[in-house]
Design a protein around this motif. Structure first.
Motif, PDB file in Angstrom:
ATOM      1  N   VAL A  74       0.857  -1.184   0.000  1.00  0.00           N
ATOM      2  CA  VAL A  74       0.000   0.000   0.000  1.00  0.00           C
ATOM      3  C   VAL A  74       0.899   1.241   0.000  1.00  0.00           C
ATOM      4  O   VAL A  74       1.693   1.440   0.925  1.00  0.00           O
ATOM      5  CB  VAL A  74      -0.955   0.015   1.209  1.00  0.00           C
ATOM      6  N   VAL A  75       0.763   2.039  -1.029  1.00  0.00           N
ATOM      7  CA  VAL A  75       1.554   3.260  -1.159  1.00  0.00           C
ATOM      8  C   VAL A  75       0.695   4.429  -0.702  1.00  0.00           C
ATOM      9  O   VAL A  75      -0.314   4.763  -1.329  1.00  0.00           O
ATOM     10  CB  VAL A  75       2.012   3.455  -2.616  1.00  0.00           C
ATOM     11  N   LYS A  76       1.077   5.051   0.366  1.00  0.00           N
ATOM     12  CA  LYS A  76       0.320   6.162   0.929  1.00  0.00           C
ATOM     13  C   LYS A  76       0.786   7.480   0.322  1.00  0.00           C
ATOM     14  O   LYS A  76       1.876   7.564  -0.243  1.00  0.00           O
ATOM     15  CB  LYS A  76       0.470   6.190   2.452  1.00  0.00           C
ATOM     16  N   PRO A  77      -0.024   8.521   0.461  1.00  0.00           N
ATOM     17  CA  PRO A  77       0.409   9.834  -0.052  1.00  0.00           C
ATOM     18  C   PRO A  77       1.675  10.312   0.653  1.00  0.00           C
ATOM     19  O   PRO A  77       1.885  10.051   1.838  1.00  0.00           O
ATOM     20  CB  PRO A  77      -0.789  10.741   0.243  1.00  0.00           C
ATOM     21  N   GLY A  78       2.488  10.986  -0.071  1.00  0.00           N
ATOM     22  CA  GLY A  78       3.744  11.479   0.476  1.00  0.00           C
ATOM     23  C   GLY A  78       4.891  10.565   0.120  1.00  0.00           C
ATOM     24  O   GLY A  78       4.828   9.763  -0.812  1.00  0.00           O
ATOM     25  N   MET A  79       5.991  10.680   0.877  1.00  0.00           N
ATOM     26  CA  MET A  79       7.188   9.901   0.606  1.00  0.00           C
ATOM     27  C   MET A  79       6.973   8.450   1.007  1.00  0.00           C
ATOM     28  O   MET A  79       6.345   8.151   2.030  1.00  0.00           O
ATOM     29  CB  MET A  79       8.384  10.483   1.352  1.00  0.00           C
ATOM     30  N   ALA A  80       7.488   7.545   0.178  1.00  0.00           N
ATOM     31  CA  ALA A  80       7.371   6.111   0.434  1.00  0.00           C
ATOM     32  C   ALA A  80       8.678   5.437   0.067  1.00  0.00           C
ATOM     33  O   ALA A  80       9.398   5.881  -0.832  1.00  0.00           O
ATOM     34  CB  ALA A  80       6.209   5.514  -0.365  1.00  0.00           C
ATOM     35  N   ARG A  81       8.996   4.345   0.813  1.00  0.00           N
ATOM     36  CA  ARG A  81      10.193   3.550   0.541  1.00  0.00           C
ATOM     37  C   ARG A  81       9.756   2.123   0.253  1.00  0.00           C
ATOM     38  O   ARG A  81       9.015   1.524   1.024  1.00  0.00           O
ATOM     39  CB  ARG A  81      11.162   3.586   1.717  1.00  0.00           C
ATOM     40  N   ILE A  82      10.238   1.600  -0.857  1.00  0.00           N
ATOM     41  CA  ILE A  82       9.886   0.256  -1.295  1.00  0.00           C
ATOM     42  C   ILE A  82      11.170  -0.530  -1.479  1.00  0.00           C
ATOM     43  O   ILE A  82      12.111  -0.064  -2.127  1.00  0.00           O
ATOM     44  CB  ILE A  82       9.080   0.295  -2.609  1.00  0.00           C
ATOM     45  N   THR A  83      11.232  -1.741  -0.892  1.00  0.00           N
ATOM     46  CA  THR A  83      12.408  -2.599  -0.991  1.00  0.00           C
ATOM     47  C   THR A  83      12.225  -3.549  -2.161  1.00  0.00           C
ATOM     48  O   THR A  83      11.258  -4.322  -2.212  1.00  0.00           O
ATOM     49  CB  THR A  83      12.616  -3.387   0.307  1.00  0.00           C
ATOM     50  N   LEU A  84      13.172  -3.506  -3.086  1.00  0.00           N
ATOM     51  CA  LEU A  84      13.177  -4.369  -4.258  1.00  0.00           C
ATOM     52  C   LEU A  84      14.247  -5.438  -4.085  1.00  0.00           C
ATOM     53  O   LEU A  84      15.296  -5.196  -3.478  1.00  0.00           O
ATOM     54  CB  LEU A  84      13.447  -3.555  -5.528  1.00  0.00           C
TER      55      LEU A  84
END
Length: 1487
Positions: free
Chosen positions: A913-923
């Motif tokens: 779930v990507v929320k508004p604002g800055m997000a960090r996703i681990t690939l």
């Protein structure tokens, strides 16, 4: 005061005899004057095509009732002049020249039949008239300035009657009573008249040689009773007289005009020089200079008059700007009235009318309908903008009692009058302008004779007409602010300014201004209509409004005009009072050719020059009127007809745009309009003086229908005028109107065409509003696929608009903002779009950067301690103010730095779930492809919507993985991608790694080999598979012939091409596989892609590399064979092929069963081979015993060479030293990127000279930290670890600036090369000897000596053998061969005997030939060369076979000493010392 003059000059006539009515008819037929040429004093000649004359009688003339018959439309009007019946009264001179009209020429009409009558009565009367009217230029006194301003000329016209009693003067004609009257008694009237005219000329023309002829004679019409001969004679004389009169009229009028212009220009120049003096008044200067303009206008020089008015307009603007800028009041004597009386009166009347509708009743347009007669009391000044007779403007200017508004209107009206005349538009201002001024007030009944005279379209000058509209548009737009200021000043001085509701006052103020602008635009459009233009507009209007464009075949194409023309048939208003009911949606025809298509289908080139310019200028003026309608509609109903206004309002406010309920006409607009419109001001329409505007305000539907009609007209004009961008804007407004009218199908069709236009030109806010309405149309129509595409585009525009409002402090922060702005500019949301996309068959891809920003990857990867994979963090900012469920997030990395690219995919695990604002996703990725990478594209998928960010670098190379060596060798090339974030992918020190190298052993007569090495790390591999692919043209890999070089490694399957399956591989072990390959062409390098897919306890992993393997042999071998009778000597020369030194460890030639090779051995000695110092050795080859009798011999032998390239050896030593220093540090995990970097840097610095020097000195310069380029791999590491490693590397370089090659064992593998060598064979070996015979002539000489001048007898002996012939059959008959020999001559010998010859010989034969050699010089001379070859000439018809032979010339290097044959010589020298001498005597050896 008289009104401004019409076209033409005034000519005054004196008719004491009452004969004007007899000559008027013929005079009218010759007017206006044509073909005049005025010589301007400035040097330019002005041509006047038509000069109109206004004939007026003086106070002494006695007009008769018959003279009034010429003042009708059939004569006076058509001929271009007006005959005035009233006698002009004597006027006193005005102090301001130009305020009154004075005649340019005064004519005295005289009739006299004979000389006696002339002397008795007529001469005295003429003399008195001349004395009273002669200009003072002929007198001795100097002309005054006033007289020059009113300069005129005079002319005496003698009217010759048909006979003595054929003329009957008017009964009212009363010549001077004191002159005696005598009847004529002349029998020859023509002769008498000739004498009379000569007498008149002698009396009044003057005696000067250059005197002007001021006397003309004309004939009256012929009597019917005269015969034809007399009539013909009189007609010719009469025509000559009339031509002379017309010539004199032209010359005298131009003379007067020249005097007046000169005086005006002199006075104007004088006034101009006084401009800076105190007391200078612009108003008086204006009247003076306008007199010059009127003079030009009267004479027909309209361009010059227009130039003067333009100069006056510029001067007026400068004075107004100076006063507005606060100039010194003491120096300004130019004064203007603060307001216009008519505007003040209109405002007060509007206030009185507004009081009738009490705002407190909350009445609405439906309960209190507008009535036209309630607004008739409000004066409409805009409709009379061209009327200069509505007030005495020039008197007001002189009195300084004129407002700025009136002043500018007057100057503009005068310019427009001249432009319309130049355009050949015939207008009677008294009829048309006043009729237009009555629009909106009382009904005016006009007859057809009062309407403007229509001009033929062929005669109208359309470019000038377009210029007049351009002037009008600029004037109306610039004067609007003056009208506002004028009304504001009037309100301050009005008693009604104390009105309790100031908002109503502001509404009336704005309404008066907008009404004036709208009415003025109507008036100009009416005056400048053209039927030829309307014919081009009608087809477009029928496409845009098919049910609202009447046929104008009989209406001059005026259906395109906005204004109403009164009393013209078949006119449909562009702003109808009752809007037509729209067609049902089911019956509405979708526009196959709508506005944009109309723009593309431009009409063909028109035959009327200037039609395109005229249409464009009319479009601008219509656009101005359209803006006024939109402004009034928003002020009184909250209706916006302009899409740009809607966009600007939406941008300025945070409220969501809402639809207008068209069914409830009484409901006020919401949103922005609700804050700016007051219910009471919406009821006040008293300030609107135009009936069309009032009709448009009856309801919202009436407003939008009227606005649509006006927009369609503007669009049609822009299309014909080739204003494509403006036409696109009009199309947007049409789409908005159809949307407001809930015609979603038509509106969607418009929006579909407009979307590419606004996207291309970057209309952000306007495009957002338009796309939002387009989205609503598609959703209402149920077009889901189009809805998803357009809604995503709308969301992107709204997101970008909202993101600009975010503070910079939030950028890059992972903290959620306290409040998140909603998308105020659109009604779409991501949740609805995702829900709608579920039903789509194919996913929809959209650019990610429109919904996300700050997209970046971490600068380093993280290796997992448990397995061979790695992870990478992705950061981005979600600009959509909603949570988004990301099913899959994928990132594609693209390698950089070499022609052949590789790509690597990283993905997420599970739903995120990507929320508004800055997000960090681990690939994460389980595939290892070492090298430098940039982010190619990034995708986030949610349902059937994929957000894609593509930033791939351009490259023409194929997508191939990069090997360990290739990746490290290209680390220095990553700086070619400045501006892109780079990422270093590298394998861990204890992870699995694959390598592809060339096999150490190479045999030139066997398939070449490559070696695969699999270096396993910390995990045990349970199974795996090797995938090999040839990446070079013509390369074939024979994987089925793969051989394992390690006993612990097992291949389970190699039947599939390019695939090798293997079993388990323990941790920390290395497996090697040898695979042969083949080439279809010669290559220096081959490229092989290897992928290792393996399975461990942690899952499935893969390692890929793309190896570039050099296969070019670094050494070159040359062989030279020398045949002897029983042995063969072969000389082998081994050198470098790449200028890189080699080290030879072993070199030997291996014999076989039939031949034995004797060669020196190099097994215990290492020899260095340089470019200019090759290795050379000789091998002796002999037959083994018994081999000569074999039928077939084994002729192949093998040359074995063990060598190593010295540059590889230097790199291997450097890597070994570096690895030894790295083992005891915590940086061992980076060894797989540091060691290849060191080797690559050393190879870049290598050259033939550097390597030779290093090998000879046995010491190598390593280079500094910067020279190696350590910063490049360090940039791909974590900052903390990179800093520590940088410090360690600097210290290591300080301690290892050079390293020695002495006593260090190289880890570089030794190359073993096997070269097949075939023993050469030849059919015939010729052994040649050239033996000396006994020297009988000079026995005292030795055998190898010979006296010069004497012959040397020799014997040529040739021995033949087939010892080296491998195809020889020993048991068969020996064949015979034919040869030819030749002893070549040179400068040393003369040859006697058989120098050339043919012979036949067989095995073992000896052939001899005798020769005599004569030496030609003294010294040691080589024996002459001999050439023997097989003969190609056959004996008889039988041809000899082709024979290969070699020659062993035993005496090739033998020399003969040639000496002199004298034993004693006596020479006498010159005693005087002159250097001369004489041979006295000599004795030979024989004596």
């Amino acid at each position: 005061m008289e009104k401004p003059p019409a076209a033409g000059v005034t000519v005054e006539y004196s008719d004491p005899w009452g004969i004007y009515h007899s000559v008027a008819h013929e005079l009218h037929e010759r007017l206006p004057l044509k073909g005049l040429h005025w010589n301007n004093p400035s040097g330019f000649i002005r041509s006047i095509d038509n000069l109109y004359i206004e004939l007026v009688p003086d106070d002494r003339s006695n007009p008769t009732p018959e003279s009034t018959s010429f003042d009708d439309s059939s004569s006076a009007q058509d001929s271009g002049h007006v005959v005035k019946i009233e006698a002009s009264k004597k006027e006193r001179r005005h102090q301001f020249p130009g305020l009154r009209r004075t005649p340019y020429l005064k004519i005295y009409l005289l009739i006299c039949s004979d000389v006696d009558t002339y002397r008795a009565s007529s001469r005295q009367s003429v003399r008195e008239w001349v004395k009273g009217h002669t200009p003072s230029v002929q007198s001795s006194s100097k002309l005054s300035k006033q007289e020059n301003h009113d300069a005129f000329e005079w002319l005496i016209v003698h009217v010759l009657p048909t006979s003595a009693d054929g003329f009957r003067p008017s009964s009212s004609a009363k010549p001077d009573s004191n002159v005696e009257k005598r009847p004529t008694s002349s029998r020859w009237p023509s002769r008498s008249s000739s004498s009379v005219i000569e007498k008149i000329r002698s009396d009044f023309n003057g005696a000067s040689k250059n005197a002007v002829d001021r006397v003309a004679q004309i004939h009256l019409a012929e009597r019917p009773a005269e015969d034809s001969v007399q009539i013909k004679r009189r007609s010719q004389d009469g025509q000559n007289g009339w031509d002379d009169l017309m010539t004199k009229l032209k010359a005298l009028i131009l003379t007067s005009f020249g005097l007046r212009v000169s005086q005006y220009e002199e006075d104007i120049k004088e006034k101009e020089m006084q401009r800076s003096l105190p007391g200078w008044n612009f108003n008086t200067f204006f009247v003076l200079k306008e007199g010059l303009a009127m003079g030009f206008e009267n004479i027909g020089l309209l361009e010059d008059a227009l130039t003067v008015y333009r100069e006056l307009a510029v001067g007026l603007k400068a004075v107004i700007d100076e006063q507005d800028g606060g100039g010194d009041a003491s120096e300004q004597t130019t004064r203007f009235s603060l307001y216009t009386d008519e505007l003040k009166e209109a405002f007060e009347r509007a206030i009185n009318l507004s009081r009738r509708n009490d705002p407190g009743l909350n009445a609405s347009p439906s309960t209190a309908p507008h009535k036209a007669n309630e607004h008739t009391q409000v004066l409409d000044l805009g409709s009379s903008i061209l009327d200069t007779d509505r007030k005495p403007f020039r008197n007001l200017i002189l009195e300084s009692n004129i407002s700025v508004f009136d002043f500018q209107c007057y100057v503009y009206a005068r310019q427009m009058t001249l432009l319309l005349r130049l355009a050949n538009v015939l207008v009677q201002k008294s009829a048309l302008i006043k009729d237009t001024a009555s629009n909106g007030s009382a009904e005016t009944h006009t007859t057809k004779s009062h309407l403007p005279s229509p001009s033929s379209d062929n005669s109208i000058n359309l470019p000038i007409l377009a210029e007049s509209i351009e002037l009008s548009t600029e004037f109306i737009a610039s004067t609007t602010q003056i009208v506002r200021e004028d009304i504001r000043n009037a309100v301050k001085r009005s008693e009604m300014s104390q009105y309790t509701n100031p908002e109503i006052l502001d509404t009336i103020h704005d309404d008066l201004t907008d009404s004036w602008t709208f009415s003025a635009s109507q008036c100009i459009l009416e005056m400048t209509s053209s039927s030829s233009l309307s014919k081009q507009l009608d087809p477009l209007l029928r496409q845009l409004k098919p049910n609202n464009v009447p046929s104008n075949e009989n209406n001059g194409g005026q259906a395109t005009d906005l204004v109403h023309r009164h009393d013209l048939p078949n006119r449909t208003s562009s702003l109808p009072l009752n809007a037509a009911k729209p067609k049902p949606l089911s019956q509405e025809i979708l526009p196959s050719v709508t506005s944009l298509d109309a723009v593309r289908l431009l009409p063909p080139g028109t035959t009327h020059p200037g039609a395109s310019e005229l249409a464009a200028q009319r479009g601008d003026l219509l656009y101005l009127a359209r803006r006024v309608l939109s402004s009034i509609g928003f002020r009184h109903g909250g209706w916006r007809g302009n899409l740009a206004d809607v966009a600007s309002t939406t941008e300025a406010q945070d409220d969501e745009m809402q639809d207008i309920d068209l069914e409830d006409e009484l409901k006020p607009a919401k949103g922005a309009a609700e804050n700016s419109i007051i219910a009471s001001s919406a009821l006040i329409t008293a300030g609107i003086s135009d009936k069309n505007l009032l009709s448009a305000l009856e309801s919202s539907k009436s407003f939008y229908t009227a606005y649509e009609d006006l927009t369609a007209l503007t669009l049609a004009c822009y299309v014909v005028g080739d204003r494509r961008k403006a036409a696109e804007a009009m199309t947007a407004d049409l789409a908005y109107i159809r949307f407001q009218l809930k015609d979603y199908s038509m509106a969607a069709s418009y929006f579909r065409q407009l979307a590419p236009f606004y996207a291309k030109d970057g209309w952000s806010n306007l495009e957002t509003v338009m796309l939002d309405m387009y989205t609503q149309c598609l959703k209402y129509l149920g077009r889901i696929e189009d809805y998803v595409h357009v809604a995503l585009r709308t969301l992107a525009k709204a997101v970008r608009s909202t993101s600009r409002a975010m503070t910079e402090s939030r950028i890059g922060s992972f903290e959620q903002p306290r409040t998140w702005h909603t998308l105020s500019s659109t009604s779409v949301c991501l949740k609805d779009i995702i829900a709608a996309s579920v039903s789509l068959d194919q996913p929809v891809s959209v650019p990610m950067d429109k919904y996300f920003d700050n997209i970046r990857l971490d600068t380093h990867i993280l290796h997992s301690p448990d397995h061979d994979g790695f992870t990478l963090n992705l950061q981005l900012r979600n600009l959509i103010p909603e949570d988004m469920e990301a099913v899959t997030v994928r990132a594609r990395l693209i390698s950089v730095g070499e022609e052949q690219r590789s790509e690597l995919w990283l993905t997420t695990e599970g739903v995120r779930v990507v929320k508004p604002g800055m997000a960090r996703i681990t690939l994460r990725s389980n595939i290892m492809l070492p090298g430098w990478y940039v982010l190619g594209n990034l995708s986030i998928q949610s349902s059937n919507i994929i957000f894609v960010n593509d930033s791939s670098p351009t490259s023409n190379g194929p997508l191939l993985a990069r090997s360990r060596d290739s990746a490290s060798s290209n680390l220095l090339h990553h700086q070619d991608l400045d501006g892109q974030q780079r990422l270093l992918i590298w394998a861990g020190a204890r992870s699995l790694e694959g390598r592809v190298v060339h096999c150490e052993e190479t045999s030139l007569d066997q398939p070449r080999l490559i070696k695969l090495e699999i270096v396993n790390g910390k995990e045990q591999v349970t199974k795996g598979k090797l995938l090999l692919r040839a990446a070079s043209a013509g390369l074939r890999l024979h994987t089925a012939e793969a051989v394992v070089l390690d006993s612990d490694f097992e291949i389970t399957d190699k039947t599939q091409p390019g695939s090798i399956s293997f079993g388990g591989l323990p941790a920390d072990t290395t497996a090697s596989i040898r695979i042969p390959y083949g080439l279809e062409s010669d290559l220096r390098d081959i490229v092989v892609r290897m992928e290792v897919m393996y399975t461990t306890s942690e899952g499935d992993f893969a390692y890929a590399c793309n190896s570039k393997i050099p296969i070019f042999l670094p050494l070159a071998i040359n062989v030279q064979d020398v045949f002897k009778q029983n042995m063969l000597f072969s000389r082998f020369t081994i050198g470098t092929a790449t200028s890189v030194p080699l080290r030879i460890f072993k070199c030997s030639l291996e014999g076989n069963s039939d031949f034995r090779a004797d060669a020196p051995s190099f097994t215990s000695t290492e020899l260095d081979v340089f470019d200019l110092q090759p290795l050379s050795f000789i091998s002796r080859i002999r037959h083994r015993s018994g081999s000569t009798t074999k039928i077939s011999l084994q002729r192949k032998m093998y040359l074995h060479i063990d060598f190593r390239c010295l540059d590889e050896e230097i790199c291997a030593v450097a890597e070994r030293l570096f690895h030894a220093a790295l083992v005891n540090t915590p940086f061992l995990e980076f060894s797989r990127i540091l060691e290849p970097t060191l080797s690559s840097a050393l190879r870049r610095t290598f050259s033939a000279q550097n390597v030779e020097a290093s090998v000879l000195h046995r010491r190598v310069h390593l280079g500094s930290f910067a020279e190696i380029g350590w910063e490049i791999p360090l940039a791909g590491l974590h900052t903390d670890k990179g800093n520590k490693l940088r410090e360690w590397l600097r210290n290591w370089h300080e301690n290892h600036q050079t390293f020695s090659l002495e006593g260090t064992a190289s880890s570089s593998p030794m190359q073993h090369l096997i070269v097949p060598v075939d023993v050469p064979q030849v059919q015939v070996l010729l052994t040649v000897r050239l033996k000396h015979m006994s020297n009988l002539a000079s026995p005292e000489f030795e055998r190898d000596c010979c006296p010069i001048g004497q012959g040397l007898p020799t014997e040529l002996t040739i021995h033949h053998t087939q010892y080296w012939d491998g195809s020889r059959k020993h048991n068969s008959e020996e064949p015979a061969f034919e040869f030819c020999y030749e002893v070549h001559t040179n400068t040393d010998w003369l040859i006697g005997g058989q120098r050339k010859g043919h012979y036949i010989a067989s095995e073992g034969d000896d052939v001899s030939f005798s020769l005599l050699l004569w030496p030609q010089r003294i010294g040691r001379l080589l024996l002459p060369p001999i050439d023997i070859r097989p003969s190609n000439d056959g004996a008889g018809e039988q041809e000899c076979p082709v024979v290969s032979c070699e020659m062993d010339y035993r005496d090739q290097s033998r020399t003969i000493l040639v000496a002199s044959d004298l034993s004693r010589t006596t020479v006498n020298l010159d005693p005087s010392g002159g250097g001369g001498g004489w041979l006295m005597e000599s004795q030979s050896r024989k004596s």
